[in-house]
Write a protein that holds these residues in place. Structure first.
Motif, PDB file in Angstrom:
ATOM      1  N   SER A   1       0.860  -1.186   0.000  1.00 31.57           N
ATOM      2  CA  SER A   1       0.000   0.000   0.000  1.00 31.57           C
ATOM      3  C   SER A   1       0.900   1.241   0.000  1.00 31.57           C
ATOM      4  O   SER A   1       1.805   1.362   0.830  1.00 31.57           O
ATOM      5  CB  SER A   1      -0.885  -0.032   1.250  1.00 31.57           C
ATOM      6  N   ILE A   2       0.641   2.109  -0.943  1.00 28.35           N
ATOM      7  CA  ILE A   2       1.481   3.308  -1.116  1.00 28.35           C
ATOM      8  C   ILE A   2       0.646   4.551  -0.822  1.00 28.35           C
ATOM      9  O   ILE A   2      -0.484   4.683  -1.312  1.00 28.35           O
ATOM     10  CB  ILE A   2       1.989   3.426  -2.586  1.00 28.35           C
ATOM     11  N   LEU A   3       1.217   5.456  -0.032  1.00 29.33           N
ATOM     12  CA  LEU A   3       0.579   6.745   0.220  1.00 29.33           C
ATOM     13  C   LEU A   3       1.062   7.750  -0.825  1.00 29.33           C
ATOM     14  O   LEU A   3       2.281   7.921  -0.998  1.00 29.33           O
ATOM     15  CB  LEU A   3       0.957   7.233   1.628  1.00 29.33           C
ATOM     16  N   VAL A   4       0.124   8.367  -1.521  1.00 34.83           N
ATOM     17  CA  VAL A   4       0.466   9.388  -2.527  1.00 34.83           C
ATOM     18  C   VAL A   4       0.106  10.755  -1.936  1.00 34.83           C
ATOM     19  O   VAL A   4      -1.061  11.004  -1.610  1.00 34.83           O
ATOM     20  CB  VAL A   4      -0.307   9.166  -3.844  1.00 34.83           C
ATOM     21  N   LEU A   5       1.096  11.612  -1.791  1.00 30.98           N
ATOM     22  CA  LEU A   5       0.857  12.939  -1.208  1.00 30.98           C
ATOM     23  C   LEU A   5       1.113  14.038  -2.231  1.00 30.98           C
ATOM     24  O   LEU A   5       2.182  14.061  -2.866  1.00 30.98           O
ATOM     25  CB  LEU A   5       1.788  13.169  -0.016  1.00 30.98           C
ATOM     26  N   HIS A   6       0.141  14.920  -2.358  1.00 34.52           N
ATOM     27  CA  HIS A   6       0.295  16.103  -3.206  1.00 34.52           C
ATOM     28  C   HIS A   6       0.273  17.323  -2.280  1.00 34.52           C
ATOM     29  O   HIS A   6      -0.662  17.491  -1.486  1.00 34.52           O
ATOM     30  CB  HIS A   6      -0.880  16.258  -4.167  1.00 34.52           C
ATOM     31  N   GLY A   7       1.270  18.178  -2.420  1.00 30.81           N
ATOM     32  CA  GLY A   7       1.364  19.358  -1.561  1.00 30.81           C
ATOM     33  C   GLY A   7       0.596  20.556  -2.109  1.00 30.81           C
ATOM     34  O   GLY A   7      -0.289  20.417  -2.955  1.00 30.81           O
ATOM     35  N   PRO A   8       0.964  21.750  -1.620  1.00 33.72           N
ATOM     36  CA  PRO A   8       0.197  22.962  -1.881  1.00 33.72           C
ATOM     37  C   PRO A   8       0.111  23.340  -3.361  1.00 33.72           C
ATOM     38  O   PRO A   8       1.063  23.152  -4.121  1.00 33.72           O
ATOM     39  CB  PRO A   8       0.954  24.048  -1.104  1.00 33.72           C
ATOM     40  N   ASN A   9      -1.061  23.853  -3.697  1.00 33.85           N
ATOM     41  CA  ASN A   9      -1.368  24.404  -5.027  1.00 33.85           C
ATOM     42  C   ASN A   9      -1.512  23.344  -6.118  1.00 33.85           C
ATOM     43  O   ASN A   9      -1.893  23.682  -7.244  1.00 33.85           O
ATOM     44  CB  ASN A   9      -0.322  25.454  -5.460  1.00 33.85           C
ATOM     45  N   LEU A  10      -1.258  22.101  -5.786  1.00 34.27           N
ATOM     46  CA  LEU A  10      -1.403  21.072  -6.818  1.00 34.27           C
ATOM     47  C   LEU A  10      -2.885  20.801  -7.107  1.00 34.27           C
ATOM     48  O   LEU A  10      -3.222  20.259  -8.159  1.00 34.27           O
ATOM     49  CB  LEU A  10      -0.636  19.809  -6.435  1.00 34.27           C
TER      50      LEU A  10
ATOM     51  N   GLY B   1      -0.473  -4.076  -9.256  1.00 32.60           N
ATOM     52  CA  GLY B   1      -0.943  -4.940  -8.169  1.00 32.60           C
ATOM     53  C   GLY B   1      -0.696  -4.365  -6.787  1.00 32.60           C
ATOM     54  O   GLY B   1      -0.411  -5.090  -5.841  1.00 32.60           O
ATOM     55  N   VAL B   2      -0.815  -3.031  -6.671  1.00 37.24           N
ATOM     56  CA  VAL B   2      -0.662  -2.395  -5.351  1.00 37.24           C
ATOM     57  C   VAL B   2      -1.876  -1.509  -5.071  1.00 37.24           C
ATOM     58  O   VAL B   2      -2.646  -1.184  -5.986  1.00 37.24           O
ATOM     59  CB  VAL B   2       0.626  -1.528  -5.273  1.00 37.24           C
ATOM     60  N   GLU B   3      -1.999  -1.143  -3.796  1.00 36.57           N
ATOM     61  CA  GLU B   3      -3.065  -0.211  -3.408  1.00 36.57           C
ATOM     62  C   GLU B   3      -2.457   1.172  -3.224  1.00 36.57           C
ATOM     63  O   GLU B   3      -1.313   1.274  -2.767  1.00 36.57           O
ATOM     64  CB  GLU B   3      -3.620  -0.609  -2.042  1.00 36.57           C
ATOM     65  N   ILE B   4      -3.224   2.221  -3.533  1.00 35.10           N
ATOM     66  CA  ILE B   4      -2.740   3.559  -3.204  1.00 35.10           C
ATOM     67  C   ILE B   4      -3.820   4.333  -2.442  1.00 35.10           C
ATOM     68  O   ILE B   4      -5.013   4.117  -2.651  1.00 35.10           O
ATOM     69  CB  ILE B   4      -2.286   4.379  -4.446  1.00 35.10           C
TER      70      ILE B   4
ATOM     71  N   GLU C   1       1.885   2.705   9.798  1.00 41.06           N
ATOM     72  CA  GLU C   1       1.290   1.395  10.066  1.00 41.06           C
ATOM     73  C   GLU C   1       0.508   0.854   8.877  1.00 41.06           C
ATOM     74  O   GLU C   1       0.341  -0.347   8.734  1.00 41.06           O
ATOM     75  CB  GLU C   1       0.390   1.479  11.293  1.00 41.06           C
ATOM     76  N   GLN C   2       0.026   1.777   8.024  1.00 46.04           N
ATOM     77  CA  GLN C   2      -0.840   1.321   6.924  1.00 46.04           C
ATOM     78  C   GLN C   2      -0.129   1.199   5.589  1.00 46.04           C
ATOM     79  O   GLN C   2      -0.592   0.493   4.707  1.00 46.04           O
ATOM     80  CB  GLN C   2      -1.990   2.317   6.716  1.00 46.04           C
ATOM     81  N   HIS C   3       0.961   1.948   5.425  1.00 46.62           N
ATOM     82  CA  HIS C   3       1.590   2.014   4.107  1.00 46.62           C
ATOM     83  C   HIS C   3       3.065   1.614   4.187  1.00 46.62           C
ATOM     84  O   HIS C   3       3.736   1.870   5.182  1.00 46.62           O
ATOM     85  CB  HIS C   3       1.488   3.429   3.541  1.00 46.62           C
ATOM     86  N   GLN C   4       3.522   1.019   3.078  1.00 53.40           N
ATOM     87  CA  GLN C   4       4.923   0.589   3.047  1.00 53.40           C
ATOM     88  C   GLN C   4       5.815   1.598   2.337  1.00 53.40           C
ATOM     89  O   GLN C   4       7.032   1.515   2.411  1.00 53.40           O
ATOM     90  CB  GLN C   4       5.041  -0.769   2.337  1.00 53.40           C
ATOM     91  N   GLY C   5       5.201   2.538   1.611  1.00 49.96           N
ATOM     92  CA  GLY C   5       6.005   3.515   0.887  1.00 49.96           C
ATOM     93  C   GLY C   5       5.210   4.789   0.630  1.00 49.96           C
ATOM     94  O   GLY C   5       3.975   4.803   0.735  1.00 49.96           O
TER      95      GLY C   5
ATOM     96  N   ILE D   1      10.302   5.702   6.317  1.00 48.86           N
ATOM     97  CA  ILE D   1       9.407   5.066   5.352  1.00 48.86           C
ATOM     98  C   ILE D   1       9.919   5.378   3.945  1.00 48.86           C
ATOM     99  O   ILE D   1      10.165   6.547   3.616  1.00 48.86           O
ATOM    100  CB  ILE D   1       7.935   5.471   5.596  1.00 48.86           C
ATOM    101  N   PRO D   2      10.172   4.328   3.139  1.00 53.69           N
ATOM    102  CA  PRO D   2      10.753   4.559   1.814  1.00 53.69           C
ATOM    103  C   PRO D   2       9.908   5.541   0.994  1.00 53.69           C
ATOM    104  O   PRO D   2       8.695   5.366   0.855  1.00 53.69           O
ATOM    105  CB  PRO D   2      10.749   3.168   1.172  1.00 53.69           C
ATOM    106  N   THR D   3      10.573   6.558   0.477  1.00 59.88           N
ATOM    107  CA  THR D   3       9.862   7.658  -0.173  1.00 59.88           C
ATOM    108  C   THR D   3      10.501   7.990  -1.514  1.00 59.88           C
ATOM    109  O   THR D   3      11.727   8.048  -1.620  1.00 59.88           O
ATOM    110  CB  THR D   3       9.912   8.906   0.746  1.00 59.88           C
ATOM    111  N   VAL D   4       9.656   8.195  -2.518  1.00 55.32           N
ATOM    112  CA  VAL D   4      10.126   8.692  -3.810  1.00 55.32           C
ATOM    113  C   VAL D   4       9.523  10.077  -4.018  1.00 55.32           C
ATOM    114  O   VAL D   4       8.321  10.284  -3.815  1.00 55.32           O
ATOM    115  CB  VAL D   4       9.758   7.724  -4.962  1.00 55.32           C
ATOM    116  N   GLU D   5      10.370  11.013  -4.390  1.00 56.33           N
ATOM    117  CA  GLU D   5       9.967  12.408  -4.598  1.00 56.33           C
ATOM    118  C   GLU D   5       9.742  12.630  -6.092  1.00 56.33           C
ATOM    119  O   GLU D   5      10.570  12.210  -6.906  1.00 56.33           O
ATOM    120  CB  GLU D   5      11.105  13.306  -4.096  1.00 56.33           C
ATOM    121  N   VAL D   6       8.640  13.285  -6.429  1.00 59.35           N
ATOM    122  CA  VAL D   6       8.395  13.583  -7.845  1.00 59.35           C
ATOM    123  C   VAL D   6       8.028  15.058  -8.039  1.00 59.35           C
ATOM    124  O   VAL D   6       7.504  15.708  -7.130  1.00 59.35           O
ATOM    125  CB  VAL D   6       7.261  12.701  -8.451  1.00 59.35           C
TER     126      VAL D   6
END
Ligand code: DQA
Length: 148
Positions: free
Chosen positions: A3-12, A43-46, A66-70, A94-99
């Protein structure tokens, strides 16, 4: 299933309206739909959150462990200012990729430094919507190869 958490910051949330010559005309809703499709193919959840508030992003990172692996994050302008978001990521390990949609190194000098990059696995910048898709693939590959 990861399960991956996708975060979008300000103004997006303004994508589509905001500086289309830089960010294109795609809306955040469309990006999220493409991410959902890619997640299904991989095959993952986001879980996706957009916030204009630094503290809300920090709180979400805290509760993610606790809920997400990345994490896949476009922190928007907080990329260049937020020690708090960086500390949340490094504190939870928590393993993080920045985009980034735009290539931040081709833009104003104040965008050249990312507080997040030193605590991320890696950064993808400059490919528009594709940055998010590449980023999702990267975090999933990382987790699969790590065997966790
Ligand atoms: C951005 C780049 C940041 O410098 C800017 O503040 C944004 C968007 C990008 O996706 O290109 O809000 O993160």
């Amino acid at each position: 299933m990861f399960s991956i958490l996708v975060l979008h910051g300000p103004n997006l949330n303004l994508l589509g309206l905001r500086e289309p010559e830089i960010y294109g005309s795609i809306t955040l809703e469309n990006i999220n739909r493409l991410l959902e499709q890619e997640a299904t193919a991989l095959g993952v959840e986001i879980s996706i959150l957009q916030s204009n508030h630094e503290g809300a992003l920090v709180d979400t990172i805290h509760s993610s462990s606790e809920q997400h692996q990345g994490i896949l994050i476009n922190a928007g302008a907080y990329t260049h200012t937020s020690v708090a978001i960086r500390d949340a990521i490094s504190g939870l390990k928590i393993p993080t990729v920045e985009v980034h949609l735009s290539n931040i190194y081709r833009r104003e000098e104040f965008r050249h430094y990312s507080f997040i990059a030193p605590v991320a696995i890696g950064q993808i910048s400059g490919f528009g919507t594709e940055s998010y898709i590449l980023g999702l693939k990267a975090i999933v590959n990382y987790l699969k190869n790590r065997g966790g």
